[in-house]
Enzyme design. Sequence first.
Site, PDB file in Angstrom:
ATOM      1  N   GLU A  75       0.862  -1.033   0.013  1.00 15.27           N
ATOM      2  CA  GLU A  75       0.182  -0.176   0.088  1.00 15.27           C
ATOM      3  C   GLU A  75       0.531   1.325   0.025  1.00 15.27           C
ATOM      4  OE1 GLU A  75      -4.173   1.249   1.976  1.00 15.27           O
ATOM      5  OE2 GLU A  75      -3.488  -0.695   2.396  1.00 15.27           O
ATOM      6  N   GLU A  95      -2.116   0.144  13.241  1.00 11.64           N
ATOM      7  CA  GLU A  95      -3.508   0.669  12.536  1.00 11.64           C
ATOM      8  C   GLU A  95      -4.753   0.488  13.249  1.00 11.64           C
ATOM      9  OE1 GLU A  95      -3.840  -1.748   8.904  1.00 11.64           O
ATOM     10  OE2 GLU A  95      -5.143  -0.177   7.840  1.00 11.64           O
TER      11      GLU A  95
HETATM   12  C1  BGC Z   1      -5.118   2.667   4.779  1.00 15.06           C
HETATM   13  C2  BGC Z   1      -5.522   3.634   5.674  1.00 15.06           C
HETATM   14  C3  BGC Z   1      -6.349   4.479   4.981  1.00 15.06           C
HETATM   15  C4  BGC Z   1      -7.657   3.538   4.629  1.00 15.06           C
HETATM   16  C5  BGC Z   1      -8.749   4.434   4.115  1.00 15.06           C
HETATM   17  C6  BGC Z   1      -6.158   1.825   4.354  1.00 15.06           C
HETATM   18  O1  BGC Z   1      -6.030   0.755   3.672  1.00 15.06           O
HETATM   19  O2  BGC Z   1      -3.804   1.949   5.189  1.00 15.06           O
HETATM   20  O3  BGC Z   1      -4.877   3.973   6.643  1.00 15.06           O
HETATM   21  O4  BGC Z   1      -6.677   5.785   5.389  1.00 15.06           O
HETATM   22  O5  BGC Z   1      -7.364   2.543   3.810  1.00 15.06           O
HETATM   23  O6  BGC Z   1      -9.683   3.403   3.302  1.00 15.06           O
END
Ligand code: BGC
Length: 910
Positions: A484, A749
């Site tokens: 990501e 997270e």
């Molecule tokens: C990310 C996040 C992001 C979120 C929003 C995720 O995959 O890691 O931090 O803000 O998606 O959809």
Amino acid sequence: MDFREEKEEMSGVKVPTNLLCEYTSNPLGIDVTSSRLSWVLNHSERGQLQSAYQVLIAQRQANLDTEDGDKWDSGKVASEKSINVPYEGGPLESGKTYYWKVRVWDKDGKVSPWSKVATFEMGLLNPDDWRGGWIEGKGYGESTCSDPVHGITKIPYGYLLRKEFSINKGMARARVYVSGLGYYELRINGDKVGDSVLDPGWTDYKKRVLYSTYDVTKHLRKGKNAIGIMLGNGRYIKAYGYGSPKVILQLNVEFTDGTCQDIITDETWKTGQSPILSNDIYNGETYDARLERRGWGVAGYDDSDWDEVRIGDEPGGKLVSQANLPPIKATKIIQPLKIANPQPDVYIYDFGQNFTGWVRLRVSGPRGTMVNLKYAELLHENGMINPVPNRGAKATDTYILKGEGQEVYEPRFTYHGFRYVEATGFPGTPTLETIEGRVVHSAVEPVGGFISSNSLINSIHKNVLWGQLSNLMSVPTDCPQRDERMGWMGDAQLSAEEAIYNFDMAGFYTKWVEDISDSQAEDGSVPDVVPPYWSKYPADPAWGTAWVVIPWYLYQYYGDKRVLEQNYSGMKKWVDFLTGQTRDHILSYGEIGDWCPPGHIKPVDTPGEVTSTWYYYHDTLILSKIAGILEKSADAKKYSQLSSKIKEAFNKKFFKDDRYATDNQTCNILPLFLGMVPEDKKQAVLKNLIDDIVVLHNNHLNTGIVGTRYILNVLTKYGQANLAYKLVTQTTYPGWGYMIREGATTLWERWEYLAGGGMNSHNHIMFGSVDAWLYKVLAGINIDPASPGFGKIIIKPFIVGDLKYVNASVKTIRGMVSSSWTRQDKSLVLDVTFPVNSQAKVHIPKMGLKKVIVKERGKTVWENGSYLQGIAGITGGSEDEDYVTFNVGSGLYSFEVSGLDKHCSPGSYK
Ligand code: BGC
């Protein structure tokens, strides 16, 4: 020192220091033609301000010796402005170095000595200045190589490029302007130029491509020279709609006889096979040392079997200097703490810290031996690494030995987020010395310092610092380990204030604001991730708000008005876009919202309409303020009226029976934060919030990233700082303390400890907003919006919980601001520092006492409810129930507050 200087020194106004141009010290390659200059004042007296300045800019350093500002002499300008003072001389020329110095007059009209001379050098200002073209190799698959693991690999043929040339005259100076997509490494005569890595910074290459400028005078020599370039893929890949790697370079050599020679990228360059068999940000790098071409980077190498390059397509974006974006560097080397051998031939290293970068490997062994280094954040119970949170990212670097004694390898065109490294295939038995960790991130200057008597708080702060740096990779990323690592705007806007307290973010965010501007669609929408490598339009309003919030912070914390001017129409288009999506002022769209509340990824009980409409109100309100600052009075009025209507609609739709929407924490926090709650209902809403925290959740927060960003501020604002402190120091789930208790070395997270795949990064920064609260509330260091860029400062510490002391400082653009307090039973010492040319309001906590006496370095300044004059730098005082407040000028102060009752504070009152 001549006599005049001595007199000036004695007058107390000292040499200005920290001279910056566009936030950078002695930059090369500035392409902002009305460059802005900043300096820090120094003075031996308290309460000092700048009343005037003079800037001299010359084309030759010697001219400044005689005070000849042949490029610009501002004259004595009566102004308090000492940050972001725009250059107002004649046109600045491409590639030219300018020398400058400044002197200032203090508030009493005394002049300082001239500063030391600083420089700024212009980049290539006009597209025509670039004489070379974008060149590229032949692409993949021209030849193949077989290796035991990957089978037949297509070698990226042509990822090495080289050029030889001669220099026959005495050199005065030489500059290289270079960009290589996706990544490049530049060498001159075999040596790497500069110490940055993973250049250039990420942008949407169809809009903007960043180039770097290097002084390479010392790299060149009379006679034959060679330039070598290695190219990597980076993000310049077909999957994002780009092409194959390519480079543009221009070397300008100036000779002492006044003539010049240019070396440019053209069809005379040669291209050859790289030992890097594959490289990918997520998957890692494979390097076959057997394919190294010894000496390819120096002159005299036989490249007769290399191919001609081809002139590639242009990436499409304009070339823009990277001068004020701090480059990515390996800023630290860390050693692994442990090595384990859970299975034959499998060695697991533990660095004891989650971080971003890679490892450097030292190895010797037979030719063709393949060593694999696999990176992970977690370990399985059986001691093997758990790479599952990396999701699709293979996160593996492979090194194939050439078999020539000690070999040293580190990857160039990838990076990983990890704490553990698994080494397999190592010839012999590796030791702790076999690898070392390279900590890699945008090298923003650390400017903050925070320490307190509570070790848990200190650990939270430390985790935030590691998490923040891990997520600065030329754009603010969400995470560094999985497939990501995007510039998710929500994560960035929520943590931006924390980042600003800890690091000099001015240049970094200036660049990212340009990325946001580039990403804006015709209809005014912006994407969730910037640059938009994933085309996610329109952004959730809680993400898109970054388009307003980041320029706003740049203005508030760095006094940067230009960023508001330049982006005003874009921000306005965004707000207008949102307006176009509303019905009766309610904004319903939005997919993300209060992301990752306890137990969930999606905000299960915070309706998207609440967060979306709230951010719509928030952005409209800020836009109206920006319009006011830019003296666009019609817009200021229009958006302020619009914001009132949104507020009304918000309350009408979501406020019922003293509660907002679902009555969860976030729903009540948001309107409290922006003062949207009807005056007579504030206490009731607050009570609901407190009950939810204290009774329903047993002193825990129950918020996702949006609610978490504001909860501590709301509690503090409404007299509940102790409860906020309880949440921060909570060690049971959910909370920051819980993460630490479970062994986190960065922030997660999710509030949960999870070891599986999916949404489970152990290094996200989106809950990092807590750290700003440490600075703003525990240390009490705040900007006063009335005078941005720390022109006015508010110090207002909250003495909460079991805290005995807090020491914090921020090196601001104006100079050092600090606030440190220590409490004893019923007394408190508060030491503060303010830079010259700033003013402060210092709120001294009364420690719950009714009648207090305040002394400054032993002299009474507050007694019997009134302010006593006569202390330098302090110009007035007042009192309320909780604080005695002084108006204070620049300088260092040490206040001591104690009760008038002897029993309350023994020894402090006689
Ligand atoms: C990310 C996040 C992001 C979120 C929003 C995720 O995959 O890691 O931090 O803000 O998606 O959809």
